[in-house]
Scaffold this active site. Structure first.
Site, PDB file in Angstrom:
ATOM      1  N   LYS A   1       1.041  -0.740   0.022  1.00 59.11           N
ATOM      2  CA  LYS A   1       0.373   0.497  -0.042  1.00 59.11           C
ATOM      3  C   LYS A   1       0.974   1.390   0.092  1.00 59.11           C
ATOM      4  O   LYS A   1       1.766   1.063   0.225  1.00 59.11           O
ATOM      5  CB  LYS A   1      -0.955  -0.074   0.793  1.00 59.11           C
ATOM      6  CG  LYS A   1      -0.343   0.299   3.105  1.00 59.11           C
ATOM      7  CD  LYS A   1       0.260   1.791   3.028  1.00 59.11           C
ATOM      8  CE  LYS A   1       0.913   1.131   4.325  1.00 59.11           C
ATOM      9  NZ  LYS A   1       1.687   2.385   5.130  1.00 59.11           N
TER      10      LYS A   1
ATOM     11  N   ASP B   1      -2.637  -0.448  10.148  1.00 55.40           N
ATOM     12  CA  ASP B   1      -2.700  -1.026   9.345  1.00 55.40           C
ATOM     13  C   ASP B   1      -4.108  -2.240   8.836  1.00 55.40           C
ATOM     14  O   ASP B   1      -4.205  -2.540   7.039  1.00 55.40           O
ATOM     15  CB  ASP B   1      -2.005  -0.441   8.485  1.00 55.40           C
ATOM     16  CG  ASP B   1      -1.103   0.337   8.666  1.00 55.40           C
ATOM     17  OD1 ASP B   1      -1.930   1.732   9.064  1.00 55.40           O
ATOM     18  OD2 ASP B   1      -0.376   0.622   7.835  1.00 55.40           O
TER      19      ASP B   1
END
Length: 280
Positions: free
Chosen positions: A10, A135
């Site tokens: 990401k 996350d």
């Protein structure tokens, strides 16, 4: 047939720190987008309850490995009576700000929930994931998102799917090192997503990373000669954005020997979500 389960990287396209909470965590606003690039995991269900990582990761004991911890937590949460042999092809750098460990944990939860037929919802998996790392939920969620809180409050977003040159300076920056720095900005005002999307994208962690790590400063300074570039997460990776793959590849070809990087496209649907959809 053995299925490859992707564990994508990401990027934090922007990251703002709005305050420090009593529990020591930070309130933040960030924009997550996935890359069509990352690790790959494979799973073979076992009839006993053993969780075996066939490809240990150097320097990471099993009891600390998020892959094993995620599998065991899913077993406990779902009362699952079977186990799994797990292997990983690891290409994402550790401590790079690309979310590798969190993504690995999310892929384990999503894939084993499917393979073990646990029947847990995305919300339930995100609840487990959040105990493993802030996350993890966005990787389970599977779509580009604007995140608030510690990163767990997600709202869908559709940033442009640009091409990125992602470069690693060859160092590992532990997240606590950045968040505990006395000079870190912690009072950026909260803004709406509409306002943030119309403003220049910045990362409040970047000044600290550049000041404390000369390798990061050198990397960003070189990349800024060619394209808008900034830190992802708390580092150490830096990304430069381009409108085409060819433009990104061209800059990578010019990179000095000390710059290690790859080119990938930003995608708003996670490769993990795409594979899961084909399995269902």
């Amino acid at each position: 047939m053995m299925v490859d389960w992707p564990s994508p990287a990401k990027l934090n396209l922007f990251l703002y720190i709005n305050g420090r909470r009593p529990d020591g965590y930070h309130d933040l606003q960030t924009l997550f987008q996935f890359l069509d690039y990352g690790d790959t995991l494979n799973f073979a269900p076992r009839q006993d309850e053993q969780i075996v990582l066939l490809t240990p990761i150097d320097g990471v004991p099993d009891e600390q490995n998020l892959i094993i911890r995620a599998a065991r937590m899913l077993q406990q949460f779902s009362n699952c009576q079977v186990g799994a042999d797990i292997s990983i092809s690891k290409i994402l750098p550790m401590g790079g700000g690309l979310g590798g460990g969190s993504s690995n944990a999310a892929t384990v939860l999503v894939a084993l929930n499917h393979l073990w037929k646990c029947g847990l919802t995305t919300e339930q998996l995100c609840k487990i994931g959040l105990t493993l790392g802030a996350d993890v939920p966005v990787f389970i969620y599977g779509y580009a998102a604007f995140a608030e809180g510690v990163g767990e409050k997600l709202q869908p977003a559709q940033p442009k799917e640009k091409w990125y040159l992602v470069a690693h300076p060859g160092i590992h920056i532990p997240t606590p090192f950045i968040f505990n720095d006395q000079e870190l900005v912690r009072n950026t005002p909260k803004r709406t997503l509409t306002t943030l999307l119309a403003s220049p994208f910045l990362n409040d962690c970047e000044p600290i990373a550049r000041k404390r790590f000369p390798e990061v400063e050198q990397l960003i300074s070189w990349l800024l000669e060619y394209a808008p570039s900034r830190l992802t997460g708390t580092g150490a990776c830096v990304f430069s954005e381009f409108d085409t793959q060819a433009a990104a590849v061209d800059v990578l070809k010019q990179a000095p020997e000390w710059l290690h990087g790859f080119v990938a496209q930003g995608v708003n649907t996670s490769p993990l979500q795409a594979v899961l959809s084909r399995q269902e």
